[in-house]
Write a protein that holds these residues in place. Structure first.
Motif, short mmCIF file in Angstrom:
data_model
loop_
_atom_site.label_atom_id
_atom_site.label_comp_id
_atom_site.label_asym_id
_atom_site.label_seq_id
_atom_site.Cartn_x
_atom_site.Cartn_y
_atom_site.Cartn_z
N LYS A 109 0.84 -1.21 0.00
CA LYS A 109 0.00 0.00 0.00
C LYS A 109 0.87 1.26 0.00
O LYS A 109 0.59 2.23 -0.72
CB LYS A 109 -0.93 -0.01 1.21
N ALA A 110 1.94 1.25 0.80
CA ALA A 110 2.82 2.41 0.86
C ALA A 110 3.55 2.62 -0.46
O ALA A 110 3.69 3.76 -0.94
CB ALA A 110 3.82 2.24 1.99
N LEU A 111 4.02 1.53 -1.08
CA LEU A 111 4.68 1.64 -2.38
C LEU A 111 3.71 2.15 -3.43
O LEU A 111 4.08 2.95 -4.30
CB LEU A 111 5.26 0.29 -2.79
N ALA A 112 2.47 1.69 -3.35
CA ALA A 112 1.47 2.11 -4.33
C ALA A 112 1.26 3.62 -4.28
O ALA A 112 1.09 4.27 -5.32
CB ALA A 112 0.16 1.38 -4.07
N VAL A 113 1.28 4.20 -3.09
CA VAL A 113 1.12 5.65 -2.96
C VAL A 113 2.23 6.37 -3.72
O VAL A 113 1.99 7.34 -4.43
CB VAL A 113 1.12 6.05 -1.47
N ARG A 114 3.45 5.86 -3.59
CA ARG A 114 4.56 6.49 -4.30
C ARG A 114 4.45 6.30 -5.80
O ARG A 114 4.60 7.25 -6.58
CB ARG A 114 5.89 5.91 -3.81
N LEU A 115 4.17 5.08 -6.24
CA LEU A 115 4.20 4.80 -7.67
C LEU A 115 3.07 5.47 -8.43
O LEU A 115 3.21 5.73 -9.63
CB LEU A 115 4.17 3.28 -7.91
N ARG A 116 1.97 5.75 -7.77
CA ARG A 116 0.87 6.44 -8.45
C ARG A 116 1.26 7.85 -8.88
O ARG A 116 0.60 8.43 -9.75
CB ARG A 116 -0.36 6.49 -7.55
N GLU A 117 2.32 8.38 -8.30
CA GLU A 117 2.79 9.73 -8.63
C GLU A 117 3.98 9.68 -9.57
O GLU A 117 4.77 10.62 -9.63
CB GLU A 117 3.17 10.48 -7.35
N THR A 118 4.10 8.59 -10.33
CA THR A 118 5.23 8.43 -11.24
C THR A 118 4.73 7.93 -12.60
O THR A 118 3.54 7.68 -12.78
CB THR A 118 6.24 7.38 -10.70
N GLY A 119 5.67 7.76 -13.52
CA GLY A 119 5.34 7.18 -14.82
C GLY A 119 5.72 5.71 -14.91
O GLY A 119 5.87 5.18 -16.01
N ILE A 120 5.86 5.06 -13.76
CA ILE A 120 6.29 3.67 -13.76
C ILE A 120 5.15 2.75 -14.18
O ILE A 120 4.08 2.74 -13.57
CB ILE A 120 6.85 3.27 -12.38
N LYS A 121 5.42 1.97 -15.23
CA LYS A 121 4.45 1.05 -15.80
C LYS A 121 4.81 -0.41 -15.54
O LYS A 121 3.95 -1.29 -15.56
CB LYS A 121 4.36 1.28 -17.32
N ASP A 122 6.11 -0.68 -15.31
CA ASP A 122 6.58 -2.04 -15.08
C ASP A 122 7.42 -2.10 -13.82
O ASP A 122 8.22 -1.18 -13.55
CB ASP A 122 7.44 -2.53 -16.25
N VAL A 123 7.28 -3.18 -13.06
CA VAL A 123 8.22 -3.47 -11.99
C VAL A 123 8.74 -4.89 -12.18
O VAL A 123 8.03 -5.77 -12.69
CB VAL A 123 7.59 -3.31 -10.58
N TYR A 124 10.00 -5.09 -11.78
CA TYR A 124 10.65 -6.39 -11.86
C TYR A 124 11.03 -6.79 -10.44
O TYR A 124 11.91 -6.17 -9.83
CB TYR A 124 11.92 -6.33 -12.72
N VAL A 125 10.38 -7.80 -9.90
CA VAL A 125 10.63 -8.20 -8.52
C VAL A 125 11.56 -9.41 -8.50
O VAL A 125 11.31 -10.42 -9.16
CB VAL A 125 9.32 -8.48 -7.77
N HIS A 126 12.65 -9.31 -7.75
CA HIS A 126 13.65 -10.36 -7.73
C HIS A 126 13.06 -11.64 -7.13
O HIS A 126 12.65 -11.67 -5.97
CB HIS A 126 14.87 -9.92 -6.91
N ALA A 127 13.01 -12.70 -7.92
CA ALA A 127 12.38 -13.96 -7.50
C ALA A 127 13.30 -15.15 -7.70
O ALA A 127 12.88 -16.29 -7.50
CB ALA A 127 11.08 -14.18 -8.27
N GLY A 128 14.54 -14.93 -8.06
CA GLY A 128 15.51 -15.99 -8.25
C GLY A 128 16.54 -15.96 -7.14
O GLY A 128 16.20 -15.59 -6.01
#
Length: 333
Positions: free
Chosen positions: A69-88
């Motif tokens: 939820k906290a990250l979502a607040v930040r990202l809504r104020e950006t142009g970020i369309k993709d995130v890559y989450v480290h899963a390996g």
């Protein structure tokens, strides 16, 4: 030959070597300083196709719904369309252990609720110089099996980060081709080394560094045609000044804009981290300098480019200053 003549010749050779050591850095600096010249056009800025690398804590249980939820607040104020989450990473034999991403299901549930418009892909890779062998068909098949399993959880696509892939590596090209059907309509993405700045530089750089810091322009194009999105790791340049780093990013962006086919997305990496391997790296390489270089590259391209953006590396190291530079220098300059 007298001893005096021998001494003179040795001194001349030493003087020539010293002159070369002085001249080469000066030539490099002049080259990137020239690339940094000029001002970007006002329209050259984020078009809402940016990206962010996320650390492993998001899939191993350390991050919670509150964090999303906290990250979502930040990202809504950006142009970020993709995130890559480290899963390996993959094991050296190509296996992807499911315990590496034990909390991925919860993350995806929370993500869809908070950020339905931002695509999320697993960031997967491994060392391939003394680790995973991409030339081994059996290892590549195990990689594909792991990709199939993790995508089935509901991720949008896949983001690869194998390092250091040698320029011309056919095993990597085969892996990309065989990954494409596994992600369906989602994005197949990969990070890439920097592009050879000057034709013919690759063999010399390989001899000095011991691996391919650069890819040839031809190989970079081959990779780009097999993916939906490439992210050029333009950081760790070793350059001592922000102005030179800006020129470096501008030059990499210009090259990539010519090489990436229309319809494919192109991202330039922006260093939102502060543990560079050289003492001057943190001062020279910044999100602001990367953004300015990207704006210059786009301006010289001449028109806005759909799918062109910045990719911030990495969420857990990014400071408030990094985010402020992203906004002021790229998102809303």
């Amino acid at each position: 030959m007298t001893k005096r003549i021998m001494v003179r010749r040795c001194l001349r050779a030493l003087a020539g070597a010293l002159a070369l050591l002085v001249a080469l850095p000066a030539l490099v600096a002049a080259f990137f300083w020239a690339q940094a010249a000029g001002s970007p056009e006002s329209w050259a800025k984020s078009l809402g196709h940016d990206a962010l690398w996320l650390g492993h804590a998001w899939v191993d249980g350390r991050r919670t719904e509150t964090d999303v939820k906290a990250l979502a607040v930040r990202l809504r104020e950006t142009g970020i369309k993709d995130v890559y989450v480290h899963a390996g990473p993959f094991e050296f034999d190509g296996t992807l252990r499911t315990d590496r991403y034990a909390n991925a299901g919860d993350l995806l549930k929370w993500w869809r609720a908070e950020l339905p418009g931002v695509r999320i892909s697993p960031w997967l890779g491994q060392k391939v110089d003394h680790g995973l062998d991409l030339a081994d068909p059996a290892a590549r098949q195990r990689v594909l099996d792991g990709v199939r399993d993790i995508v089935a959880l509901g991720f949008d696509g896949v983001h690869y980060n194998f390092e250091p892939v040698t320029s011309g590596d056919t095993g990597f090209l085969d892996l990309l081709e065989r990954t494409r059907p596994l992600v369906g309509d989602g994005p197949l993405s990969t990070s890439t080394p920097q592009i050879e700045p000057v034709p013919g530089m690759l063999p010399l750089a390989r001899a000095v560094i011991g691996h391919d810091k650069y890819w040839s322009q031809e190989y970079f194009r081959e990779v780009a045609t097999r993916t939906d999105q490439v992210a050029v790791m333009t950081y760790d340049s070793g350059l001592p000044l922000g102005s030179l780093y800006r020129g470096h990013v501008a030059q990499q962006g210009e090259l990539a804009l010519r090489l990436v086919p229309d319809g494919k997305a192109l991202l330039l990496g922006a260093p939102a981290y502060h543990d560079h391997n050289v003492p001057w790296g943190d001062a020279a390489e910044s999100v602001a300098a990367a953004a300015e270089g990207a704006r210059l590259a786009l301006s010289r391209h001449g028109t806005p480019r759909e799918g062109f953006g910045l990719a911030l590396y990495v969420d857990f190291a990014a400071t408030q200053e990094d985010w402020a530079e992203y906004t002021a220098s790229w998102y809303r300059p």
